[in-house]
Design a protein around this motif. Sequence first.
Motif, PDB file in Angstrom:
ATOM      1  N   ARG A 194      22.873 -59.486  23.436  1.00 25.84           N
ATOM      2  CA  ARG A 194      22.501 -59.235  21.853  1.00 25.84           C
ATOM      3  C   ARG A 194      21.160 -60.016  21.669  1.00 25.84           C
ATOM      4  N   ILE A 195      20.408 -59.559  20.829  1.00 25.14           N
ATOM      5  CA  ILE A 195      18.977 -60.167  20.349  1.00 25.14           C
ATOM      6  C   ILE A 195      18.973 -60.573  19.017  1.00 25.14           C
ATOM      7  N   THR A 196      18.511 -61.467  18.550  1.00 28.51           N
ATOM      8  CA  THR A 196      18.287 -62.246  17.419  1.00 28.51           C
ATOM      9  C   THR A 196      16.888 -62.382  16.910  1.00 28.51           C
ATOM     10  N   LEU A 197      16.451 -61.858  15.879  1.00 30.70           N
ATOM     11  CA  LEU A 197      15.035 -62.312  15.541  1.00 30.70           C
ATOM     12  C   LEU A 197      14.980 -63.779  14.698  1.00 30.70           C
ATOM     13  N   ALA A 198      13.716 -64.174  15.218  1.00 33.63           N
ATOM     14  CA  ALA A 198      13.398 -65.581  14.510  1.00 33.63           C
ATOM     15  C   ALA A 198      11.779 -65.256  14.422  1.00 33.63           C
ATOM     16  N   SER A 199      11.441 -66.007  13.218  1.00 35.57           N
ATOM     17  CA  SER A 199       9.881 -65.843  13.165  1.00 35.57           C
ATOM     18  C   SER A 199       9.538 -66.985  11.924  1.00 35.57           C
ATOM     19  N   SER A 200       8.219 -67.444  12.127  1.00 33.47           N
ATOM     20  CA  SER A 200       7.842 -68.513  11.243  1.00 33.47           C
ATOM     21  C   SER A 200       6.988 -67.769  10.029  1.00 33.47           C
ATOM     22  N   THR A 201       7.022 -66.460   9.946  1.00 33.79           N
ATOM     23  CA  THR A 201       6.447 -65.767   8.882  1.00 33.79           C
ATOM     24  C   THR A 201       7.094 -64.897   8.065  1.00 33.79           C
ATOM     25  N   ILE A 202       8.401 -64.736   8.570  1.00 34.76           N
ATOM     26  CA  ILE A 202       9.350 -63.841   7.853  1.00 34.76           C
ATOM     27  C   ILE A 202      10.339 -64.749   7.290  1.00 34.76           C
ATOM     28  N   PRO A 203      10.711 -64.604   5.838  1.00 33.52           N
ATOM     29  CA  PRO A 203      11.577 -65.557   5.377  1.00 33.52           C
ATOM     30  C   PRO A 203      12.850 -65.619   6.073  1.00 33.52           C
ATOM     31  N   THR A 204      13.503 -66.499   6.236  1.00 34.86           N
ATOM     32  CA  THR A 204      14.793 -66.840   6.959  1.00 34.86           C
ATOM     33  C   THR A 204      15.973 -65.728   6.453  1.00 34.86           C
ATOM     34  N   ASP A 205      15.824 -65.650   5.203  1.00 34.91           N
ATOM     35  CA  ASP A 205      17.003 -64.793   4.505  1.00 34.91           C
ATOM     36  C   ASP A 205      16.781 -63.332   4.925  1.00 34.91           C
TER      37      ASP A 205
END
Length: 177
Positions: A154-165
């Motif tokens: 399974r793949i999860t997205l993490a980003s420093s520009t997309i808000p965590t919510d």
Amino acid sequence: MRRLLLAAVPLAILFGAAACGDGADEDPGVEPTATVFATPTTGSNEQPQVPDTPVAQPTPIPDHLPIIQVAFAGKLYAPLRSEFLALPKEKITVGGKTYEGVSLATLGEKAGARAGAIATINGTRMDNLRLGAVRFTLTEIGASTVFVMDDTGRITLASSTIPTDQWLKDITGIGLN
């Protein structure tokens, strides 16, 4: 035969009157009441609230099936688990936590997308209650968004520009156009 019919008619009238009631038990001084249903006030946009229930947890992805699909201009890049793991990894830090995964820019490049393409990422919201999608240009989030794969594929997205919510998990596909 006529006699039987003549005898049956008064009985039918008697049973019909008994079924309808004679009104003797009603109070003549009381008005009948109507059932009133609550309706939203005029101009109200209130919608019925449906209780949230968690989305079912997906089964592990077999090694012989693609773990994600990236589509651009009619082409599809769909790596298997081993191919995804072989892609270069990037690290980002958000809220003091470091995430390591394949960047959206790398996946876009593999799919042949141009830098200004709009990426639509589909998956499940992090609260596991609804499906979700995020949409940004590759230029805005390509280098700062990574896809982290767990042991089940399974793949999860993490980003420093997309808000965590707005982060998603159980990513199913990325559309680039």
